[in-house]
Motif scaffolding. Structure first.
Motif, PDB file in Angstrom:
ATOM      1  N   LEU A  31       0.840  -1.196   0.000  1.00  0.00           N
ATOM      2  CA  LEU A  31       0.000   0.000   0.000  1.00  0.00           C
ATOM      3  C   LEU A  31       0.876   1.247   0.000  1.00  0.00           C
ATOM      4  CD1 LEU A  31      -2.697  -1.024   2.653  1.00  0.00           C
ATOM      5  CD2 LEU A  31      -2.840  -1.200   0.156  1.00  0.00           C
ATOM      6  N   GLY A  32       0.590   2.166  -0.911  1.00  0.00           N
ATOM      7  CA  GLY A  32       1.363   3.397  -1.018  1.00  0.00           C
ATOM      8  C   GLY A  32       2.624   3.281  -1.843  1.00  0.00           C
ATOM      9  N   THR A  76      -3.591   4.242  -0.700  1.00  0.00           N
ATOM     10  CA  THR A  76      -3.479   4.145   0.755  1.00  0.00           C
ATOM     11  C   THR A  76      -4.714   4.819   1.341  1.00  0.00           C
ATOM     12  OG1 THR A  76      -1.063   4.328   0.631  1.00  0.00           O
ATOM     13  CG2 THR A  76      -2.087   4.652   2.795  1.00  0.00           C
ATOM     14  N   LEU A 218      -2.603   0.576   9.712  1.00  0.00           N
ATOM     15  CA  LEU A 218      -2.113   1.754   9.001  1.00  0.00           C
ATOM     16  C   LEU A 218      -1.436   2.741   9.949  1.00  0.00           C
ATOM     17  CD1 LEU A 218      -5.080   2.321   6.540  1.00  0.00           C
ATOM     18  CD2 LEU A 218      -2.736   1.721   5.920  1.00  0.00           C
TER      19      LEU A 218
END
Length: 221
Positions: A31-32, A76, A218
């Motif tokens: 993610l990201g 994200t 997260l």
């Protein structure tokens, strides 16, 4: 980047998109993380044109964010995104279950049982990716057998993001504890009985807890 196989008989851009989509869902791309068009093109052995088209398709699915003059990145979600996503699922999934029960109960149960078996194997092996795929398959079955294409299309708007969040954020937790597996097994039993009041209550709890797991993961990341 490791070599990537392309074996689906679709257009080149579609084949690239499907392989990248699965890579995002399976956590090959975090993610990201940045996704270099040039590196992807080299790995696939294609020009950058189908890669660019594939990125556009993934952006439409919410899996990729394209920043002009900067690059392409795996999505994200913010805490607000997670809350909105979970609220959407709480509304749509119990209704899909009711429709699947009425439209194709046997088919839905068979698909869910197969996914439960795969989930149990992944739990034993502590395989995050396999567990995430099996988890997604259980939820996907409700829509695949609901008989309502508009409900199915609505679910497709978020299914990729949900699957990616499962594999990246909740599956590493789920394979270490029996709670998620037991909840899915109970959901199957409730579905078999057609007890949708209890089904909706448990599904709401299940999705809400998943959202909390995503948010915590997260924050740690």
């Amino acid at each position: 980047m490791k070599s990537l196989k392309l074996d689906t008989p679709k257009s080149l851009a579609q084949r690239v998109m499907l392989r990248l989509r699965q890579g995002i869902i399976d956590g090959e791309f975090a993610l990201g993380a940045a996704i270099s068009e040039e590196m992807v093109a080299q790995s696939f052995g294609v020009s950058r044109t189908p890669v660019r088209e594939a990125m556009g398709q993934l952006q439409a699915q919410g899996l990729v964010v394209i920043r002009p003059q900067v690059g392409s990145f795996v999505f994200t979600p913010s805490e607000e995104d997670i809350t909105a996503l979970c609220t959407f699922r709480i509304v749509i999934e119990p209704k899909a279950a009711e429709l699947a029960f009425a439209h194709d109960r046997a088919g839905a149960i068979a698909a869910m049982e197969q996914a439960i078996a795969a989930m149990e194997e992944a739990l034993t092996a502590k395989d995050n990716v396999a567990y995430g795929r099996a988890d997604s398959a259980i939820h996907d079955a409700l829509f695949a057998h609901c008989g309502n294409r508009y409900l199915q299309e609505s679910y497709q708007l978020v299914s990729g993001r949900v699957a990616a969040l499962r594999t990246n954020l909740s599956a590493p937790v789920d394979v270490r504890t029996p709670e998620s597996f037991e909840q899915h097994l109970t959901l199957l039993r409730l579905f078999e009985r057609g007890d949708f009041a209890a089904f909706e209550k448990l599904m709401t709890t299940h999705i809400t807890n998943s959202g909390k797991t995503y948010a915590r993961a997260l924050q740690i990341a």
